[in-house]
Design a protein around this motif. Structure first.
Motif, PDB file in Angstrom:
ATOM      1  N   PHE A   2      11.332  12.672  -2.280  1.00 14.69           N
ATOM      2  CA  PHE A   2      10.149  13.547  -2.270  1.00 14.69           C
ATOM      3  C   PHE A   2       8.910  12.768  -1.822  1.00 14.69           C
ATOM      4  N   LYS A   3       8.744  11.564  -2.365  1.00 12.25           N
ATOM      5  CA  LYS A   3       7.560  10.759  -2.034  1.00 12.25           C
ATOM      6  C   LYS A   3       7.555  10.350  -0.562  1.00 12.25           C
TER       7      LYS A   3
ATOM      8  N   VAL B 202      -5.647   2.895  -0.856  1.00 11.31           N
ATOM      9  CA  VAL B 202      -4.429   3.687  -0.607  1.00 11.31           C
ATOM     10  C   VAL B 202      -4.774   4.933   0.197  1.00 11.31           C
TER      11      VAL B 202
ATOM     12  N   HIS C 237       4.818  11.798   2.644  1.00  9.58           N
ATOM     13  CA  HIS C 237       4.053  11.042   3.649  1.00  9.58           C
ATOM     14  C   HIS C 237       4.209  11.639   5.041  1.00  9.58           C
TER      15      HIS C 237
ATOM     16  N   LEU D 147      10.757  20.305 -10.184  1.00 13.10           N
ATOM     17  CA  LEU D 147      11.595  20.168  -8.979  1.00 13.10           C
ATOM     18  C   LEU D 147      13.052  19.810  -9.312  1.00 13.10           C
ATOM     19  N   LYS D 148      13.224  18.829 -10.178  1.00 14.86           N
ATOM     20  CA  LYS D 148      14.583  18.393 -10.518  1.00 14.86           C
ATOM     21  C   LYS D 148      15.385  19.550 -11.139  1.00 14.86           C
TER      22      LYS D 148
ATOM     23  N   PHE E  58      -5.228   4.012   3.707  1.00 14.78           N
ATOM     24  CA  PHE E  58      -3.919   3.727   4.299  1.00 14.78           C
ATOM     25  C   PHE E  58      -3.210   5.042   4.663  1.00 14.78           C
ATOM     26  N   ARG E  59      -3.277   5.969   3.752  1.00 17.09           N
ATOM     27  CA  ARG E  59      -2.627   7.277   4.013  1.00 17.09           C
ATOM     28  C   ARG E  59      -3.297   7.985   5.184  1.00 17.09           C
TER      29      ARG E  59
ATOM     30  N   ASP F 236      -4.571  13.897  -5.142  1.00 18.01           N
ATOM     31  CA  ASP F 236      -4.396  13.168  -6.397  1.00 18.01           C
ATOM     32  C   ASP F 236      -4.702  11.674  -6.306  1.00 18.01           C
TER      33      ASP F 236
ATOM     34  N   GLN G 258      14.821  22.694 -10.793  1.00 18.66           N
ATOM     35  CA  GLN G 258      15.069  23.719  -9.755  1.00 18.66           C
ATOM     36  C   GLN G 258      16.290  23.339  -8.916  1.00 18.66           C
ATOM     37  N   ILE G 259      16.332  22.064  -8.550  1.00 21.46           N
ATOM     38  CA  ILE G 259      17.459  21.594  -7.715  1.00 21.46           C
ATOM     39  C   ILE G 259      18.772  21.769  -8.471  1.00 21.46           C
TER      40      ILE G 259
ATOM     41  N   LEU H  88       0.838  -1.213   0.000  1.00 21.37           N
ATOM     42  CA  LEU H  88       0.000   0.000   0.000  1.00 21.37           C
ATOM     43  C   LEU H  88       0.872   1.262   0.000  1.00 21.37           C
ATOM     44  N   TYR H  89       1.952   1.203   0.781  1.00 20.95           N
ATOM     45  CA  TYR H  89       2.861   2.353   0.832  1.00 20.95           C
ATOM     46  C   TYR H  89       3.490   2.581  -0.545  1.00 20.95           C
TER      47      TYR H  89
ATOM     48  N   LYS I  98       2.267   1.712  -3.423  1.00 20.77           N
ATOM     49  CA  LYS I  98       1.211   2.229  -4.310  1.00 20.77           C
ATOM     50  C   LYS I  98       1.029   3.728  -4.062  1.00 20.77           C
ATOM     51  N   SER I  99       1.002   4.042  -2.757  1.00 22.03           N
ATOM     52  CA  SER I  99       0.839   5.447  -2.375  1.00 22.03           C
ATOM     53  C   SER I  99       1.960   6.300  -2.965  1.00 22.03           C
ATOM     54  N   CYS I 100       3.171   5.756  -2.916  1.00 22.57           N
ATOM     55  CA  CYS I 100       4.328   6.464  -3.485  1.00 22.57           C
ATOM     56  C   CYS I 100       4.172   6.610  -4.994  1.00 22.57           C
ATOM     57  N   GLN I 101       3.747   5.539  -5.626  1.00 30.45           N
ATOM     58  CA  GLN I 101       3.584   5.569  -7.095  1.00 30.45           C
ATOM     59  C   GLN I 101       2.552   6.622  -7.503  1.00 30.45           C
ATOM     60  N   GLN I 102       1.522   6.737  -6.665  1.00 26.06           N
ATOM     61  CA  GLN I 102       0.452   7.675  -7.007  1.00 26.06           C
ATOM     62  C   GLN I 102       0.783   9.112  -6.614  1.00 26.06           C
ATOM     63  N   THR I 103       1.853   9.249  -5.891  1.00 26.96           N
ATOM     64  CA  THR I 103       2.268  10.616  -5.502  1.00 26.96           C
ATOM     65  C   THR I 103       3.074  11.205  -6.651  1.00 26.96           C
ATOM     66  N   SER I 104       2.617  12.321  -7.142  1.00 30.74           N
ATOM     67  CA  SER I 104       3.331  12.930  -8.270  1.00 30.74           C
ATOM     68  C   SER I 104       4.417  13.885  -7.763  1.00 30.74           C
ATOM     69  N   VAL I 105       5.540  13.825  -8.430  1.00 25.29           N
ATOM     70  CA  VAL I 105       6.655  14.730  -8.082  1.00 25.29           C
ATOM     71  C   VAL I 105       6.516  15.963  -8.972  1.00 25.29           C
ATOM     72  N   PRO I 106       6.599  17.139  -8.396  1.00 28.03           N
ATOM     73  CA  PRO I 106       6.507  18.348  -9.245  1.00 28.03           C
ATOM     74  C   PRO I 106       7.520  18.280 -10.391  1.00 28.03           C
TER      75      PRO I 106
END
Lengths: 218, 186
Positions: free
Chosen positions: B46-47, B125, B51, A34-35, B128-129, B119, A37-38, A20-21, A23-31
């Motif tokens: 970042f991910k 999920v 969390h 950002l790269k 879970f979050r 999102d 900018q860094i 689940l974590y 999946k949660s990471c996969q669904q989290t979009s990175v701006p």
């Protein structure tokens, strides 16, 4: 879900949560920016570091220079030697004759310097005479622990004879009490028939013999 | 010429095999070696941060972390896992930021985490979050680090605590998560 059913160490549950974590990471979009900018920030920092280096070096050298100046001013490396009048060897002054090739200000300085040296010699001589006068007057005081008498030095049969000039009458003092080594030492320094000043202790013993300023007993 | 090309290929192969760009960066100071690291690890970082904190804060911490890596590159040890070192620096910066915002060890962080996840469509999920956001910061931190694949020792190093403390936090985290997550979700 009851608390009794909780199984904190259930590996299957833990695996499920991890999935689940993820999946949660996969669904989290990175701006998306950002790269970039860094990377931009890193380049900026690098440029700033490059630019700051010469300034740092310059600032550091300036600080070192200021510190050195302060140290030099507070504690001089070479202490100025103060001339001591009594140590100065007095010499005859030479007249400044070759003035044709010298600039005027140097000639003036040299003249003034010669003048000062003459003054210094005169002062020094006057001081010496004064000191001798004071010494003489002190030694001739009857109550002084060490007193002096004028005498004429003679030598007879390798014997030192001193004729005291006291109230214009001559008294012969045979220095049989003195050892021969001391007599020889004095005779080397004094001329026969020279007027001298005898230093006597309060017990009447000869403590020393000095050349006298007066020429004779009369 | 052939020999030098062969040598270059061999060197490139060795470097790409080791993937230790950080070592190359530490020794050369050339930021070109940081780019592959940013490419590889920044999304993971970042991910992970998302969390714990808001999107804006996570982005800020990411930027600060890479700048910090430049500053502290001389402290990097070859035997250290780069990811663990990166997370350690990021974690310290995050704590500083939370302290500055007066949100460290505060329930306000949970609210940030819940409200900013717009999102996510997956309800499982999402649940879970939401559950993760409700457990304490330290427990959530230990648990998510474990989900990231760090060992107990590495988690202890990153969070600057004892291994026993990490174990305890993980136990409580799992216990709370079990309570918070409905049966069908867990």
């Amino acid at each position: 879900m009851n608390s009794e059913n909780v199984k904190p160490n259930d590996p299957e549950q833990a695996k499920n949560w991890q999935t689940l974590y993820q999946k949660s990471c996969q669904q989290t979009s990175v701006p998306p920016q950002l790269k970039q900018q860094i990377i931009r920030n890193l380049q900026k920092k690098k440029t700033a570091q490059k630019n700051i280096k010469p300034w740092l070096a310059l600032a550091a050298s300036f600080v070192v220079a200021v510190l050195m100046l302060q140290v030099y001013q507070s504690k001089p490396m070479f202490q100025q030697i103060q001339p001591q009048v009594e140590l100065i060897e007095l010499e005859l002054l030479q007249e400044i004759t070759e003035t044709q090739n010298k600039p005027e200000f140097i000639v003036n300085i040299e003249k003034r310097l010669a003048n000062y040296q003459q003054q210094q010699i005169a002062i020094n001589n006057a001081f010496k005479n004064q000191m001798l006068r004071l010494q003489s007057s002190y030694l001739n005081k009857p109550d002084a622990l060490l007193y002096a008498r004028y005498a004429v030095l003679k030598q007879e049969n390798e014997q030192l004879i001193l004729s005291l000039c006291d109230n214009k009458t001559l008294q012969v003092l045979k220095s049989s009490g003195l050892n021969k080594k001391a007599q020889k030492s004095w005779l080397n320094r004094l001329q026969p028939y020279q007027t001298v000043q005898i230093l006597l202790s309060d017990a009447g013993q000869i403590a020393g013999i000095l050349p006298s300023q007066i020429k004779n007993c009369s | 010429m052939i020999i030098s090309n062969g040598l270059k290929l061999w060197l490139n192969a060795t470097v790409s095999k080791s993937k230790d760009w950080m070592n190359l960066y530490t020794h050369s100071g050339d930021s070109k070696y940081l780019e592959p690291l940013i490419q590889q690890f920044n999304p993971i970082l970042f991910k992970y941060l998302r969390h714990q904190i808001s999107e804006q804060d996570a982005a800020d911490i990411c930027q600060k972390t890479w700048l910090k890596i430049i500053e502290k590159r001389h402290l990097y040890k070859e035997q250290t896992q780069f990811k663990a070192w990166l997370f350690n620096i990021a974690r310290n910066l995050m704590i500083d930021e939370l302290r500055r915002q007066k949100k460290y060890l505060d329930c306000d962080t949970t609210e940030i985490s819940i409200t900013t996840h717009h999102d996510v469509e997956d309800t499982q999920v999402n649940a879970f979050r939401a559950a993760l956001a409700k457990i304490s910061f330290e427990q959530k931190e230990a648990l998510t680090l474990q989900f990231e694949g760090f060992s107990l020792e590495q988690i202890a190093n990153i969070t600057q605590t004892e291994i026993e403390t990490v174990k305890s936090r993980l136990r409580y985290a799992k216990k709370h998560l079990s309570k918070l997550l409905p049966e069908e979700h867990s």
